[in-house]
Design an enzyme around this catalytic site. Structure first.
Site, PDB file in Angstrom:
ATOM      1  N   ARG A 230       3.707   1.351   6.642  1.00 38.19           N
ATOM      2  CA  ARG A 230       4.606  -0.054   6.893  1.00 38.19           C
ATOM      3  C   ARG A 230       4.179  -1.187   6.351  1.00 38.19           C
ATOM      4  O   ARG A 230       4.983  -1.850   5.769  1.00 38.19           O
ATOM      5  CB  ARG A 230       5.333   0.071   8.078  1.00 38.19           C
ATOM      6  N   THR A 231       2.856  -1.335   6.272  1.00 39.04           N
ATOM      7  CA  THR A 231       2.087  -2.570   5.725  1.00 39.04           C
ATOM      8  C   THR A 231       2.237  -2.438   4.223  1.00 39.04           C
ATOM      9  O   THR A 231       2.992  -3.481   3.781  1.00 39.04           O
ATOM     10  CB  THR A 231       0.861  -2.747   6.098  1.00 39.04           C
TER      11      THR A 231
ATOM     12  N   HIS B 101      -6.093  -8.336  10.626  1.00 38.46           N
ATOM     13  CA  HIS B 101      -4.938  -8.096   9.803  1.00 38.46           C
ATOM     14  C   HIS B 101      -3.940  -9.237   9.901  1.00 38.46           C
ATOM     15  O   HIS B 101      -2.912  -9.086  10.696  1.00 38.46           O
ATOM     16  CB  HIS B 101      -4.510  -6.724  10.422  1.00 38.46           C
TER      17      HIS B 101
ATOM     18  N   LYS C 299     -15.209   8.050  -8.411  1.00 41.75           N
ATOM     19  CA  LYS C 299     -16.516   8.165  -9.421  1.00 41.75           C
ATOM     20  C   LYS C 299     -17.633   7.030  -8.859  1.00 41.75           C
ATOM     21  O   LYS C 299     -18.711   7.225  -9.822  1.00 41.75           O
ATOM     22  CB  LYS C 299     -15.800   7.823 -10.755  1.00 41.75           C
TER      23      LYS C 299
ATOM     24  N   ARG D 257      -6.321  -3.064   2.075  1.00 42.83           N
ATOM     25  CA  ARG D 257      -6.552  -2.726   3.129  1.00 42.83           C
ATOM     26  C   ARG D 257      -7.702  -1.773   2.774  1.00 42.83           C
ATOM     27  O   ARG D 257      -7.987  -0.951   1.894  1.00 42.83           O
ATOM     28  CB  ARG D 257      -5.534  -1.591   3.606  1.00 42.83           C
TER      29      ARG D 257
END
Lengths: 307, 307, 307
Positions: free
Chosen positions: B48-49, B126, B77, B98
């Site tokens: 949802r974010t 957040h 990598k 995030r």
């Protein structure tokens, strides 16, 4: 540039290359509003190449459709590449293809009528990388009367082979610096000589560094060495630090195709020679120019108000 | 709002918050045509974010480029976060990050010149979630003279800590309702007292429910309990049903950051108090406002015809 | 067409179908600038359906937001489908849903106010596939006085059941060709008779091929056969090659929903009868028409300059 597809850097003449680079230099200031859909077909993961093509198409005023990962695609159901590209060309005005098999892009291009760009085919070619490398060199050092050093894994690095070949179009002296076990393959060395390249090979950076206008560093992969200690010793020998650069020209253009692991120390990032992030960013204008020209050739119209 | 990046809710003054919420309230009716590219860097999954930032940027008239999952990226990598964000800032006009590590967003923001929004950094912050929570409260109950209950897992819930801290900017009485084992951490309780918050703690909703203007429910995770039976008993005790709400105000604002599992029974969805889907939807206007203001600060132009 | 959602092909009258196909035929030349956001909710992988809806929305002048794979979504945290669609409808003006459970789309549509298109629900329906199949038939052979052969796995193929049912709206003779073990299920045969279909069943293509205007081939899956040899024998018997087509009409319309594995040999691709890639491409105009009409019904405005 009168090509339908871009499959290898070697298909491009010096004139083709300069046309793309000229267009790239001006395109950010004057994007042409190309309201087209680009199909992204990445059969192998790739953060920066995919994001960079995605951003390029969107900066042109168009958009993209993405096949997603192979795991979630029809490929798992046994579909051939020829079928996949023929389906997806119905959804898009141009295609970008990355595939693990050498020759995949060339084969795929024979099945489609829309422009196709090779974004890497196994150990084969990745021509838009070569173009952005050349663009970065031209913007920072020019492409005339140039001394270029290419260092690291010269045996397996497709980026390096493609760049070296493209540089033969220009007046460049090329120095290859690597441990003995990772020297240029015979076939590449042979091709360069055939193309009239001025090539020298070294195992040590120190002696040649002061002469270089450009130093292009690539990653030496751990997997190439049977022994961890040998790897560490070799990798350490070819690592760039602020101390290394003391003997370099002040306006040396220090490049790396990224991602880097340990080949260039983070302290170098703030030095004026560090050009590798700029190099990555140049992927956008160069790919904008490339897509614009291929779409132009294919007859896809521009138009701001007619969207 | 004069910030370059949005890293924590605590960096925002009451004035900053109100400016964003005011802008969010009007932006859907008058989107500013911000033809920008937003880079989505989600090192952890988030439906949802991510969709909400994606929709917000597109509703502003811009577009997004997505790094995709970590499995398909250069991170595998061995690339550092500092390198990744410095590459991607060349593709985008702003970044949303995030990351599983606390402090990642702050660190990353030091390496880039484009605005960066923290969309969750481990157990850290957040802030855009906090802003949409505040927006939802303001739209439904106002932010003055407010009695708020926050219930569930108060020990591990970063959403809750951030909201509680932000509410100290307003005239709010805060009630914390949880099983003893999931009470507010001492450090959070201490910070709230320092900020002058009016805080009370409860193990039982019943007594305090009739006073509440807002009830913010969070998930109690099975993993927190060594014993399945203990979990079931605790979770059942803090479950909201139509019966629970009989003692609540008719205009109680019942919120949940979603996804819910079993904390609010589906029969509650049709009651007037249910505000959690509206809350989720508010992510779009709030993030539109946020992105618009950060892009404005960064000097990215708007323009409908100049696209 | 006055529907809020598109859940099954059977909800569409002959008139509805013709309205969509008429719109599809003209929409590429005159796209309506529908500046909307389409939410893509694919709980199962699907390359071509997803890319085709994505391209369709973008060709309409709008954009999409994608939930991504289920692995990276809130579904893993135990969220119900009803909750997921109610959250995502806040981010989008319409939804496309693919889900492994039969009936999922119908259930989901009851929870949302925005138009929802079923893009496949397990063994259930996939109505936009049926529409593009009908569109392809109409463009190449017309829909009147038609003799259609449907061949392959008729037992499990949902595409086939849906198409057969839709064809009962038109004046079509239907021939079903399959090995005995993969014949039409009794229930489907019963429904077709109820709807007044002119149906005949065959185990052999040879006798009926010369009469056909359309031959729709589907995949016979290895998993259906306990014995590898039996599979090979059966599959080989229903494989289309240039030799097979010697007895067919010159203007036979040869279709396949793709991906194919081995049912149609690659040498057929260049014959004039091969229509399966065109069929796949028709997904774009048909879905453009469908989305345009559903958004129109939902009151989402068009607008070129007001973006």
């Amino acid at each position: 540039m009168r090509h339908d597809h871009l499959i290898t850097a070697t298909q491009l003449s010096r004139d083709d290359i300069e046309t793309v680079l000229d267009r790239a230099a001006e395109i950010a200031d004057d994007p042409p509003e190309r309201d087209a859909v680009l199909g992204l077909l990445f059969f192998e993961p790739s953060t920066r190449t995919k994001m960079s093509f995605d951003a390029a198409m969107k900066r042109l005023g168009g958009t993209t459709v993405d096949m997603g990962s192979v795991d979630s695609s029809s490929v798992k159901k046994g579909e051939t590449l020829a079928d996949t590209v023929r389906v997806v060309e119905g959804y898009a005005d141009a295609l970008v293809l990355r595939h693990p098999s050498e020759g995949a892009a060339k084969m795929a291009s024979r099945f489609v009528d829309v422009p196709l760009v090779n974004a890497g085919d196994g150990a084969g070619q990745h021509p838009s990388q070569t173009l952005l490398d050349l663009y970065t060199i031209r913007e920072n050092a020019g492409l005339d009367d140039l001394t270029v050093g290419i260092m690291g894994d010269l045996k397996y690095g497709r980026t390096v082979h493609s760049l070296a070949s493209a540089l033969t179009n220009f007046d460049a002296r090329q120095h290859f610096i690597s441990p003995e076990s990772l020297q240029l393959p015979r076939s590449v060395r042979f091709d360069l000589h055939q193309e009239g390249a001025q090539v020298r090979e070294h195992t040590d950076l120190e002696a040649i560094l002061p002469e270089l206008d450009v130093l292009y560093v690539t990653r030496i992969q751990r997997e190439r060495f049977p022994d961890e200690n040998e790897y560490r010793q070799v990798a350490g020998q070819y690592r760039i630090t602020p101390e290394t650069l003391e003997d370099a020209k002040d306006d040396l253009v220090l490049m790396h195709p990224l991602p880097r692991v340990d080949e260039i120390s983070p302290e170098v990032d703030d030095l004026p020679q560090a050009t590798y992030f700029e190099q990555a960013h140049n992927g956008v204008p160069v790919r904008m120019a490339l897509l614009d020209m291929l779409l132009e050739n294919a007859g896809v119209e521009t138009g701001g108000d007619s969207r």
